[in-house]
Write a protein that holds these residues in place. Sequence first.
Motif, mmCIF file in Angstrom:
data_model
loop_
_atom_site.group_PDB
_atom_site.id
_atom_site.type_symbol
_atom_site.label_atom_id
_atom_site.label_comp_id
_atom_site.label_asym_id
_atom_site.label_seq_id
_atom_site.Cartn_x
_atom_site.Cartn_y
_atom_site.Cartn_z
ATOM 1 N N THR A 199 0.979 -1.266 -0.047
ATOM 2 C CA THR A 199 -0.095 0.055 -0.160
ATOM 3 C C THR A 199 1.026 1.120 0.114
ATOM 4 O O THR A 199 1.954 1.232 0.576
ATOM 5 C CB THR A 199 -0.787 0.145 1.240
ATOM 6 O OG1 THR A 199 -1.922 -0.891 1.117
ATOM 7 C CG2 THR A 199 -1.661 1.393 1.296
ATOM 8 N N VAL A 200 0.481 2.167 -0.780
ATOM 9 C CA VAL A 200 1.069 3.560 -0.697
ATOM 10 C C VAL A 200 0.195 4.508 -0.113
ATOM 11 O O VAL A 200 -0.962 4.555 -0.695
ATOM 12 C CB VAL A 200 1.627 3.951 -1.959
ATOM 13 C CG1 VAL A 200 2.174 5.320 -1.906
ATOM 14 C CG2 VAL A 200 2.729 3.070 -2.750
ATOM 15 N N SER A 201 0.508 5.001 0.795
ATOM 16 C CA SER A 201 -0.423 6.254 1.759
ATOM 17 C C SER A 201 0.077 7.646 1.393
ATOM 18 O O SER A 201 0.866 8.097 1.974
ATOM 19 C CB SER A 201 -0.404 6.132 2.850
ATOM 20 O OG SER A 201 -1.087 4.597 3.140
ATOM 21 N N PRO A 202 -0.617 8.250 0.133
ATOM 22 C CA PRO A 202 -0.216 9.837 0.018
ATOM 23 C C PRO A 202 -1.086 10.891 1.081
ATOM 24 O O PRO A 202 -1.843 10.424 1.651
ATOM 25 C CB PRO A 202 -0.916 10.262 -1.147
ATOM 26 C CG PRO A 202 -1.083 8.733 -1.971
ATOM 27 C CD PRO A 202 -1.489 7.831 -0.755
ATOM 28 N N GLY A 203 -0.454 11.829 1.304
ATOM 29 C CA GLY A 203 -1.118 12.829 1.898
ATOM 30 C C GLY A 203 -1.744 13.936 1.136
ATOM 31 O O GLY A 203 -2.455 13.175 0.070
#
Length: 266
Positions: A199-203
């Motif tokens: 998973t990649v979690s952007p702001g």
Amino acid sequence: MTSLPASRPTTARGPLAGKTALVTGASRGIGRGIAERLAADGALVVVHYATNTGAADDVVDSIRARGGDAFPLRTTLGVAGDAQALYAGLDAELGRRGIEPKIDILVNNAAVSGSARIHEVTPELVDKIFSVNVKALLFVIQEGLTRMREGGRIINISSAATRMAYPESVVYSMSKGAMDTLTLALAKELGSRGITVNTVSPGFVTTDMNAKLRTTPEGAARLAGMSVFDRIGDPSDIAGVVAFLASPDSGWITGQRLDASGGTHL
């Protein structure tokens, strides 16, 4: 597992040469940035979109102008039979090109949002968000696994809202939390096939999804100030992380949540 098997004959160069990547929600924003980066790294990119044909065609034209290869694929997610329709279109276009209907990389970026605090939540909002962000996600992966080669990559685009309180969008945050949990389960499930799941979690990133929050200089400055770099993220910031997870170099990383928020709320 240190390398991905070749998927198609190609003269493209780069770490993803010979691979086929499906990016959902790729006509704009983060999805567009990811599609362009994976194509630049040599992959044939399937640019999935729901409604904006012009935007999707623009992404494909941009990729081809830079020497990459891509094609658009229109499918509405969050409706009955969505995953089957998506892959039927993919199979048909790959077949037309004389390419085996297989994928090496699946990037689940398509999502819908909706701002609502707990007292504002309605059943309609829950159904809208969960039908795309959770239900469609699950079945797009399920169907995609019948076509994914050994050593493939599944990359889910989540949100920093799963690690910090964001009551303004409680249902959206819940849906991304479900994605994070699915990543863990699938990483263990698919390890025997050499498939990594992360998973990649952007702001906050400069996309249409948060455009209303950036309509004033004060609003934009508030979002920028959440990052230790004092700026709002760019789609290319997220695309770089995804490109790494899609590459052979990431073969020993799975079941992880990579925070790509620029140090938001450290």
